[in-house]
Design an enzyme around this catalytic site. Structure first.
Site, PDB file in Angstrom:
ATOM      1  CB  SER A 164     -37.888 -32.127  -3.753  1.00  0.00           C
ATOM      2  OG  SER A 164     -39.103 -31.679  -4.250  1.00  0.00           O
ATOM      3  CG  ASP A 179     -38.159 -25.062  -4.150  1.00  0.00           C
ATOM      4  OD1 ASP A 179     -38.916 -24.998  -3.172  1.00  0.00           O
ATOM      5  OD2 ASP A 179     -37.796 -26.140  -4.651  1.00  0.00           O
ATOM      6  CG  HIS A 208     -39.263 -27.833  -1.055  1.00  0.00           C
ATOM      7  ND1 HIS A 208     -39.023 -27.447  -2.351  1.00  0.00           N
ATOM      8  CD2 HIS A 208     -39.428 -29.169  -1.090  1.00  0.00           C
ATOM      9  CE1 HIS A 208     -39.055 -28.508  -3.133  1.00  0.00           C
ATOM     10  NE2 HIS A 208     -39.301 -29.574  -2.393  1.00  0.00           N
TER      11      HIS A 208
END
Ligand SMILES: *[C@@H]1O[C@H](CO)[C@@H](O)[C@H](O)[C@H]1NC(C)=O
Ligand SMILES: *[C@@H]1O[C@H](CO)[C@@H](O)[C@H](O)[C@H]1NC(C)=O
Ligand SMILES: *[C@@H]1O[C@H](CO)[C@@H](O)[C@H](O)[C@H]1NC(C)=O
Ligand SMILES: *[C@@H]1O[C@H](CO)[C@@H](O)[C@H](O)[C@H]1NC(C)=O
Ligand SMILES: *[C@@H]1O[C@H](CO)[C@@H](O)[C@H](O)[C@H]1NC(C)=O
Ligand SMILES: *[C@@H]1O[C@H](CO)[C@@H](O)[C@H](O)[C@H]1NC(C)=O
Ligand SMILES: *[C@@H]1O[C@H](CO)[C@@H](O)[C@H](O)[C@H]1NC(C)=O
Length: 795
Positions: free
Chosen positions: A583, A166, A239
């Site tokens: 996600s 990520d 994220h």
């Protein structure tokens, strides 16, 4: 090197171009990063020999040895055999001619991005995610979403290593504390790569590994913009931190987002599991404002090759491509295939391109593909109008306005220069401070980030802000970190407020009651509108997604270098934040896989996936069918086998196991004969739907089909009898032979045939949805229900 055809035209083409255009650089300009993939390693070469071999391939197409060396981006040495290099299209096709080359992929990093919904919010882009305001759930934060019993049996995942591909990690987050953790598992072979603001002390017994991959990205975009990200595994985006803490964050008491709201215990799925961080996503140049991210294929492949060699047990990838790539063009699919060979479980997000059908990404059978659904927690923000009418919206903004204040519609407060069609949008510098000062302002969704609208109201001196949906968004609202007292309303409620304002022009007033967190008020879970849908375009005989898990308004750790709203105008710092997307659902499933791995360390990745899928639930908490965003009954193209059920998944009774060889056989039938040179495709190939998968997809059925499956008894008792049952798709019959399976010991395998027959084509055609009919079958004993969905289309 054996040539498939003897063909040097491409090289000549480049040379002739050179003679026409005198600069050598001209040929270089046409170079792009490509991945040249050879399948697996045969195991007889040292890393140095592998590198040398890769160089010799490059030398064979390049002018000079120096040029060959300089063009190499990565040499994949561990389980993936291949390299990434800058090539001209001609050189790429030359290499593709070679027999030993499985595929040559033009790396197109722009097409890969993290699967959150947030990045869709920029000016004028459709806000594709939908959210029903009445619902949400506590699978994620208030307590651990995992069953206590399962956590206990799994030792909270303490010996399992979860790899995350990520945007990196914020190592200081409380979720990644290693307080009280046992020493790092001896099987770990990875490293803690230091870099900008990331020293070896940022790894600990929780974050046991960290690496970053930038070479591919920089070949595409030039040097990383020094102000837009850290040149290290540190996360500037949020994220990666969010996703990692969902999969394996510690249990953190008193976590809250936005100044004390939504306070509770935040916990990852496997709270004592170890994290290995592979940073592959970087800010896309030119998209700094929207914090758009790009993840290069060659970088992701390098990360997966390392992760497998480092000894991770589970890999979570919340990244995908909007283009539906075939297996041999798709770096994630190739990397996951090699992970499978080493028995590493790979969970990926299905994508956020719903509700359009056939949009699903990460669709390979060796990937666990995860859709997104709601939780059953709602944050109610009540608006009380001057006429006494109460309207319930949603908010996670921790402010109230208990006093009645004047209420104004933005369209009545816009500055004169604002175009007529945009007066209600609260765009930057569009509101008259004179008109909105001290008032609550109603703004309409559509153009620009929603959080920016609130900022505009605040800039102009407004006291509060109502975000109203236009017709296209219906009742779907998001929880977001607005900068002043707020509630977000669905379309009908918005109309009611507009009508109230219109009929009380200068006297309209409203107050905002204290926000309230409620649980269980609505049919949770329901499918998120944005979750990508089947059918599976790339592998039609494999039903996808596999499973759904929470992905709407999930609270988890955040990067303190990233504003909670992800707009650059926002200067707040938070350690926990809400985010939505597949996600967020993917790491929920990765966390569960880690716990099952801890309880059953010898299970294959296929067995672990089977356990998660066959124990899933297709009912919501009210005992009714799970619905989609519009209230219709959801189908397996939305939720696969159903909503994951951690409390059941460690004891599935039977599993559909599959070995690396089974997948190679599947690939033979699929048409790929050279995926592994050690494996020879048989002359007679089984149909692709015979892969021993825990769900069934029969595309283009004509008459009848016989689907073969084998189950392995993993029930504790050893002796067991399982009986067949189910519900065929409309107009079809589904029969099992035999219809009872007797087992006398644990580990015993039994095969059966499912005969799927069209009995009444008219009934089938009349009752199929979008050309597909859905049903299910299950094996039951006294304790277990081993359930599999079926999807059929007619030929
Ligand atoms: C670098 O990033 C900053 C903000 O992150 C942005 O304002 C600037 O335009 C970027 N510069 C380049 C050359 O892309
Ligand atoms: C929870 O955190 C807040 C600050 O965010 C702090 O004021 C409060 O004392 C904490 N409560 C507990 C029980 O630790
Ligand atoms: C308003 O109209 C202009 C010109 O037709 C257009 O460019 C703009 O996108 C419209 N704005 C909205 C919010 O529809
Ligand atoms: C909104 O209003 C329309 C028209 O009155 C009605 O048909 C629809 O059911 C309402 N929607 C909701 C979600 O209440
Ligand atoms: C607003 O209130 C004033 C005083 O109470 C009243 O005279 C006037 O008619 C009201 N206007 C509207 C549009 O209701
Ligand atoms: C087939 O299904 C149709 C529609 O449901 C029904 O009208 C018809 O009677 C059925 N035919 C047979 C042979 O069962
Ligand atoms: C289905 O099978 C029948 C006979 O088995 C054949 O005549 C027909 O052409 C087939 N239809 C399709 C679409 O393949």
């Amino acid at each position: 090197m054996r040539h498939k055809h003897n063909n040097d035209i491409s090289l000549l083409l480049c040379l002739s171009l050179l003679t026409l255009l005198p600069l050598l650089a001209k040929c270089d300009e046409h170079q792009k990063p490509y991945i040249v993939y050879f399948g697996g390693h045969s195991g007889d070469k040292t890393p140095a020999q592998i590198l040398e071999t890769h160089h010799s391939y490059l030398t064979s197409v390049k002018e000079t040895e120096e040029e060959a060396k300089a063009s190499l981006i990565y040499s994949y040495k561990h389980s993936i055999n291949g390299f990434a290099a800058s090539l001209t299209p001609e050189q790429a096709s030359q290499l593709n001619e070679l027999d030993e080359v499985v595929s040559v992929i033009e790396s197109r990093p722009r097409k890969y991005k993290p699967h959150t919904t947030r990045s869709w919010e920029f000016a004028g882009l459709n806000e594709a995610a939908t959210y029903n305001p009445q619902v949400s759930n506590r699978f994620d934060t208030e307590k651990s979403f995992m069953a206590e019993d399962l956590l206990h049996k799994a030792g909270y995942g303490k010996d399992v290593i979860v790899g995350i591909l990520d945007s990196g990690i914020w190592p200081e987050a409380r979720s990644f504390s290693d307080e009280g953790l046992e020493p790092i598992p001896k099987t770990w072979k990875g490293i803690c790569q230091t870099g900008q603001d990331f020293s070896s002390s940022h790894c600990n017994k929780k974050i046991i590994g960290a690496r970053y991959y930038l070479k591919g990205f920089e070949r595409h975009f030039g040097p990383l913009n020094a102000t837009s990200d850290y040149r290290s595994a540190r996360d500037k985006d949020g994220h990666g931190t969010h996703v990692a803490s969902i999969a394996a964050g510690r249990q953190v008491q008193n976590a809250s987002a936005f100044g004390g709201f939504a306070r509770g215990t935040a916990s990852g799925g496997a709270p004592l599991a170890r994290l290995a961080v592979y940073k592959v996503c970087w800010p896309t140049p030119g998209q700094e404002k929207t914090m758009g991210n790009t993840c290069g294929q060659e970088d992701m492949l390098a990360a997966m090759d390392d992760a497998i060699a480092d000894g991770v047990h589970v890999i979570s990838i919340s990244i995908g491509s909007d283009d539906l790539l075939s297996h041999m063009e798709d770096g994630i699919s190739i990397g996951a295939f090699h992970a499978l060979e080493r028995n590493v479980v790979v969970a990926c997000s299905a994508g956020n391109s719903g509700p359009t059908p056939a949009t699903l990404s990460n669709a390979a059978p060796w990937i666990m593909t995860v859709g997104a659904s709601s939780v059953d927690r709602a944050f109610l923000g009540r608006l009380v109008l001057g006429n006494g009418k109460m309207i319930t919206g949603q908010t996670v903004t921790p402010y109230t306005l208990p006093e009645r204040l004047p209420l104004i519609y933005a369209a009545d407060a816009a500055l004169p220069w604002v175009p007529k069609n945009e007066t209600d949008q609260c765009l930057p510098n569009s509101l008259s401070p004179e008109k909105v000062k001290g008032k609550i302002v109603l703004c309409i969704r559509g153009t620009t980030f929603r959080v920016l609208k609130g900022m505009e109201v605040k800039r102009a001196g407004g006291a509060g802000f109502i975000l109203g949906n236009s017709a296209e968004f219906g009742d779907a609202v998001y929880l977001e970190p607005h900068v002043l007292p707020t509630t977000a309303l669905g379309y009908n409620d918005t109309n009611e407020v507009i009508n109230y304002i219109k009929s009380n022009k200068d006297n309209a007033t409203a107050s905002l009651a204290e926000p309230e967190t409620v649980f269980g008020n609505g049919p949770a879970p329901f499918m998120a509108g944005f979750t990508s849908r089947g059918p599976n375009v790339i592998h039609p005989s494999i039903l996808k997604p596999d499973i759904t898990a929470p992905g709407l308004n999930i609270l988890a750790a955040w990067s303190e270098a990233s504003p909670p709203s992800k707009v650059s105008e926002d200067h707040r710092v938070v350690s926990y934040n809400f985010d939505s997307g597949t996600s967020m659902s993917c790491p929920h499933v990765a966390g569960l896989a880690a716990l099952i791995k801890a309880i059953h360390p010898t299970w294959s990745s296929a067995a672990i996936r089977s356990a998660i899928m066959t124990t899933a639930s297709v009912k919501n908490k009210k005992g009714e069918a799970i619905t989609d965003q519009s209230g219709d009954k959801a189908t397996p193209f939305e939720f696969g086998s159903g909503h994951f059920r951690p409390s059941r998944a460690a004891d599935p009774g039977l599993v559909y196991d599959a070995s690396y060889g089974d997948y190679l056989l599947y690939l033979c039938s699929y048409g790929l004969r050279n995926a592994d040179k050690r494996f020879e495709c048989p002359e007679v190939l089984p149909p692709t739907y015979d892969l021993n998968y825990p769900s069934v997809s029969v595309p283009k059925l004509n008459g009848s089909a016989t689907v073969r499956r084998t189950v392995t008894n993993v029930g504790g008792a050893g002796k067991a009898a399982y009986f067949f049952g189910g519900k065929p798709p409309p107009g079809l019959t589904v029969e099992a032979r035999p219809s009872v399976l007797y087992f006398s010991r644990v580990g015993e395998k039994k095969s059966f045939e499912l005969r799927v027959t069209v009995r009444n084509r008219t009934a089938a055609e009349g009752n199929f949805r979008g050309g597909y009919g859905f049903g299910w079958y299950a094996w039951r004993d006294d304790y277990h229900v081993v359930r599999s969905p079926i999807a059929v289309s007619l030929g």
